[in-house]
Design an enzyme around this catalytic site. Sequence first.
Site, PDB file in Angstrom:
ATOM      1  N   LYS A 145      81.335  41.248  42.926  1.00 11.84           N
ATOM      2  CA  LYS A 145      82.749  41.620  42.841  1.00 11.84           C
ATOM      3  C   LYS A 145      83.542  41.109  44.047  1.00 11.84           C
ATOM      4  CE  LYS A 145      82.282  44.372  39.133  1.00 11.84           C
ATOM      5  NZ  LYS A 145      80.855  44.183  38.827  1.00 11.84           N
TER       6      LYS A 145
HETATM    7  C1  LIG Z   1      80.178  44.143  37.694  1.00 11.29           C
HETATM    8  C2  LIG Z   1      78.769  43.739  37.718  1.00 11.29           C
HETATM    9  C3  LIG Z   1      78.165  43.136  36.601  1.00 11.29           C
HETATM   10  C4  LIG Z   1      78.881  42.920  35.300  1.00 11.29           C
HETATM   11  O1  LIG Z   1      79.929  41.991  35.394  1.00 11.29           O
HETATM   12  P1  LIG Z   1      81.089  41.958  34.314  1.00 11.29           P
HETATM   13  O2  LIG Z   1      82.076  40.998  34.821  1.00 11.29           O
HETATM   14  O3  LIG Z   1      81.630  43.374  34.235  1.00 11.29           O
HETATM   15  O4  LIG Z   1      80.473  41.553  33.025  1.00 11.29           O
HETATM   16  C5  LIG Z   1      76.841  42.748  36.726  1.00 11.29           C
HETATM   17  N1  LIG Z   1      76.137  42.962  37.855  1.00 11.29           N
HETATM   18  C6  LIG Z   1      76.688  43.552  38.930  1.00 11.29           C
HETATM   19  C7  LIG Z   1      75.848  43.786  40.128  1.00 11.29           C
HETATM   20  C8  LIG Z   1      78.016  43.946  38.909  1.00 11.29           C
HETATM   21  O5  LIG Z   1      78.551  44.515  39.990  1.00 11.29           O
END
Ligand SMILES: *Cc1c(COP(=O)(O)O)cnc(C)c1O
Length: 495
Positions: free
Chosen positions: A113
């Site tokens: 993120k």
């Molecule tokens: C947010 C997240 C995901 C999923 O990503 P999306 O964009 O919501 O599909 C997968 N792994 C981790 C560690 C995340 O923080």
Amino acid sequence: MYYVSTRDKSKKLTAAQAIALGLSRDGGLLTPETLPSISEQDLVALKEMNYQDRATFIMKLFLEDFTKEELDSYAQKAYSMEKFDHQEIAPVYTVDQITHSLELWHGPTSAFKDMALQMLPHLLSASLVKTEEEKTVCILVATSGDTGKAALEGFRDVDKTKILVFYPKDGVSDIQGLQMQTQEGNNVGVCSVFGNFDDAQTGVKKLFSDVKLREDLENRGYFLSSANSINWGRVLPQLVYYVSSYCDLVKKGTIKQGDLVNICVPTGNFGNILAGYYAKRMGLPIGKLICASNSNNVLTDFIKTGIYDRNRQFYTTMSPSMDILISSNLERLLFAMSNENDTLVADYMQALNDTGKYEVNDTIKSALEAEFYAGYCDDAKTQVTIQKMWTENDYLIDPHTAVAFDVLEQYRNETGDNTQTIVVSTASPFKFCDNVLGALGVTDLNEGVDILDQLTEKTNMKAPAPLAELRNKTIRFEDSVEKEQMIDVVLDMLK
Ligand SMILES: *Cc1c(COP(=O)(O)O)cnc(C)c1O
């Protein structure tokens, strides 16, 4: 280039307006009207650039109302060596001859993120200036763990912004919880909600559509915006690492310019893999997009059958950031695959809202089949995958990344396709110590932050500095509320 709502494309917004607004008033997602393209020459040029310059180049294609100088300065700040612990920002680690791990967790909160949330605050505060907004923005976030901390870090002490994060009380790991409860900064708020991620997300969506609340806040000099992956400013920076990793593989000589690569993405809200899909539509040579889910496999069924049905049991898994039954960003995929048919998308979303279910038409079904492969992996197999990856490849992965590696193996076994593949690694294993240690056979676990030392002892790997530092931080936020009370938390913070 203008931005439109996936549910009504008659009203056109500039990039700055779209980013400032976050979510369209009609509930749709703001999306570029058309996608720019990346030529082969562009890729040749991009190959020689560092990550920051690649980011500026890609973002400039979408943000006509921003200058190159502006974007340059954001990229320098967002992807600096103060924030990231790896020179390449998003390095590609080669696991075996045809498998590469794109590590997106070298940022300040140790999850992918950061790639977008280090950039979004710069885009947003500039967008507010460009749209002559005088009120203070309050960012509301519903998080299944990683978004919350990354957004808090991105926005902390940014002028004219406040940020309030809601997370599901029992839907995050100890370390994730601690990361948020100890958040520093003068413009931040954190509160947990009884229930799961969908409860928190539905609660936040309700706040956004509450007309009375909006008026109240306006009188107090505030307006609400979003840092969830529905904001275009979140999706856009994610395009960069797909292009970047492709360039890196060409540079290393693993592939030749123009060769196809598959990508495999651990998926929840569909934001990450959507960026991969856009990159492909823009001309990046991507073959299959492999969508990996955990036991909450609503997307696996959807991609295989064309029927989206959220009426099913919800599981709390060891990959909590993928514990999602409504993948918001799928709406943008439907919009793209239906040739920007806003009425059709609005109908599907209405059906999803009314009955929890919709079935797409044949055009979309064939597009899904052509572009995607989908599979899922439960907790038991996730642990086996972590263990196998460690013993056979000396590579330590977190549970989300393990889901992707397992689904990739399923795909290869089923299809025999041995195309070079980029697996998107979305979190540091140290963020999910308990389950990673469990997978490695350690059962007697330390409490709280001490668990980091245990994983270090077991693997000889060092915990990322921001996690190790949690030990010395004070808990600032401990409140929990029912989802009906989320509105009171907002009103209390924005007095
Ligand atoms: C947010 C997240 C995901 C999923 O990503 P999306 O964009 O919501 O599909 C997968 N792994 C981790 C560690 C995340 O923080």
